[in-house]
Design a protein around this motif. Structure first.
Motif: not given
Length: 267
Positions: A141, A144, A146, A149, A243, A246
């Motif tokens: 996570t 990642y 944005w 996501r 998500l 994070g």
């Protein structure tokens, strides 16, 4: 042998024809493509998933459903029918099913009868090589962007919107039931073991045997047994929160491999 090859060809045909319908698969073919259940790639509350391969290397996931009192032939066929009617890029593709029963002749109360001594039910899906969203929440996570996501959230929303248009309530939407498929890691909703199809005559169904995963079940389902499309929206909100935050909040963490969905009214 020719019949087995014909079945494998039918499965392979589905990878080149998006409109092909799911097929019945014999137990001998299930054994063959999984190499006699050689490699386990997942566990869940409803079954064990094995990796399978076809002749030209397409990979499939074969789910052996756990035997239980809840798994009647009626419920199994209801899930097969549900899976057969859904075709969307954000829903894992259902390829076929196998209903295997081994019977022997036994005396029952002095009368020879055919008796089931082994019953196995399988569901076959496209293989998602990138695991599930739970794995990524736990491991990746923080890496990642944005935009990624957002793409995951958008894909889950599109899949869920499609299901609701078909009047299907998933009822166990959680990161472990969102597979990440293909090179683009497209999210795909999976595991319809407790889903419900609403015939459209009522917007809310009341059940005395509510099932799901705590932390993703809405309060009205836990306390009153009320099922509606809002149940999935609540679950979606929890996934979005995880998500966007994070982090893997322990209040919403479930074990993707061995947690069995809980029956709320058994508490």
């Amino acid at each position: 042998m020719a019949e087995k090859e014909s079945e494998v060809e039918g499965l392979e045909h589905m990878f080149t024809n998006e409109n092909a319908e799911p097929v019945h698969i014999s137990y001998s073919v299930i054994e063959s493509i999984t190499k006699t259940f050689y490699r386990v790639i997942g566990h869940g509350g409803f079954g064990t998933v094995y990796l399978g391969s076809l002749r030209n290397d397409p990979m499939v996931a074969v789910k052996l459903l756990h035997p239980s009192q809840d798994l009647s032939d009626t419920q199994f066929m209801a899930e097969v029918k549900c899976l057969t009617r859904v075709k969307h890029k954000n829903i894992v593709r259902f390829l076929g099913y196998c209903a295997y029963t081994h019977e022997v002749v036994m005396k029952v109360e002095g009368i020879d009868r055919m008796v089931d001594i082994e019953r196995k039910r399988f569901l076959c899906f496209e293989y998602a090589p990138n695991g599930n969203l739970q794995d990524y929440l736990e491991e990746k996570t923080h890496g990642y962007q944005w935009s990624i996501r957002y793409k995951i959230i958008k894909g889950i929303c599109q899949g869920l919107h499609y299901l609701h248009q078909k009047r299907i309530n998933h009822l166990d939407l959680k990161p472990a039931n969102v597979l990440m498929g293909g090179a683009q890691m497209e999210p795909m909703i999976t595991d319809f073991g407790i889903s419900r199809h609403n015939d459209g005559t009522q917007s809310t169904i009341v059940t005395k045997n509510a099932k799901g995963t705590l932390g993703y079940m809405p309060p009205e389902l836990i306390t009153e047994g009320k099922i509606s499309s809002k149940s999935d929206i609540f679950s979606l909100g929890v996934i979005m929160r995880r998500l966007l935050m994070g982090s893997d909040d322990e209040n919403y963490t479930e074990n993707a491999h061995d947690e069995e969905p809980l029956k709320a009214h058994d508490k």
